[in-house]
Design an enzyme around this catalytic site. Structure first.
Site, PDB file in Angstrom:
ATOM      1  NE  ARG A   1     -10.963  11.176   2.847  1.00 61.41           N
ATOM      2  CZ  ARG A   1     -12.040  10.885   2.909  1.00 61.41           C
ATOM      3  NH1 ARG A   1     -13.210  11.426   2.972  1.00 61.41           N
ATOM      4  NH2 ARG A   1     -12.330   9.598   3.336  1.00 61.41           N
TER       5      ARG A   1
ATOM      6  NE  ARG B   1     -18.555  18.284   1.402  1.00 55.84           N
ATOM      7  CZ  ARG B   1     -17.701  17.525   1.981  1.00 55.84           C
ATOM      8  NH1 ARG B   1     -17.596  17.198   3.004  1.00 55.84           N
ATOM      9  NH2 ARG B   1     -16.424  17.625   1.219  1.00 55.84           N
TER      10      ARG B   1
END
Ligand code: ADP
Length: 189
Positions: free
Chosen positions: A133, A144
């Site tokens: 990823r 985040r």
């Protein structure tokens, strides 16, 4: 039991929510899952929220409150539920209180999984590497976490003030964390 679970991205919140709900015999209700299912099926709701969710923004309180109120009216939620991903704003906190009050109900506890941020970043980076990823970079992951802290801190503070917040150490084996959460619940079953 009527519960909420809070925890940063990467803390294994979804995994714990499913396990805790299973042990307590209540449904785990994730607003993120409900939105994703609607997007996949291209329902009117899914079509409406698709762009917002893709852009990383929040679905409006009105829409979100309505889908939660509907979901909480299902038979399986009559005696309890575990909410994951809701409430996320103070407007949602108030709406949930009002929904529950209309039925003479109240929350029993708000669980907060506490985790070591650096350890989570490490874990997510390893996962990004093994699963390829490329978007899960350290900057993105830390951003985040920062957003989570900013958005959730006021909610946790509110629930702490009304005596509902239960903090649980979220580090360690999956089973261990589940046991800890169950043991920390008020009048645990
Ligand atoms: P995450 O991937 O951060 O764990 P979720 O699976 O909980 O996120 O939710 C995915 C997306 O769905 C969010 O980024 C947001 O756009 C939307 N969403 C979920 N829950 C809510 C909520 N309570 N209020 C507004 N938007 C929400």
């Amino acid at each position: 039991m009527r519960l909420i679970i809070l925890g940063p991205p990467g803390a294994g919140k979804g995994t714990q929510a499913a396990r805790i709900a299973d042990r307590l015999g209540i449904p785990a209700i994730s607003t993120g899952d409900i939105f994703r299912a609607n997007i996949k099926d291209q329902t009117p709701l899914g079509v409406k929220v698709d762009e917002i969710i893709k852009s990383g923004g929040y679905v409006s309180d009105d829409i979100t409150n309505e889908i939660v109120e509907d979901r909480l009216s299902w038979d399986d939620a009559t005696h309890g539920f575990l909410l994951d991903g809701y409430p996320r704003t103070s407007g949602q906190v108030d709406a949930l209180d009002a929904m529950l009050a209309r039925h003479g109900h109240a929350l029993d506890a708000v669980l907060e999984l506490e985790v070591d941020e650096d350890a989570i970043v490490e874990r997510l980076l390893r996962r990004a590497e093994t699963e390829g990823r490329a978007d899960d970079t350290e900057d993105v992951i830390r951003e985040r976490q920062a957003i989570y802290r900013k958005e959730t801190a006021p909610l946790a503070h509110h629930y702490d003030q009304v005596g509902l917040l239960v903090k649980v150490d979220g580090m360690g084996e999956v089973d261990e964390v589940t046991d800890r959460v169950i043991a920390a619940l008020p009048q645990h079953a």
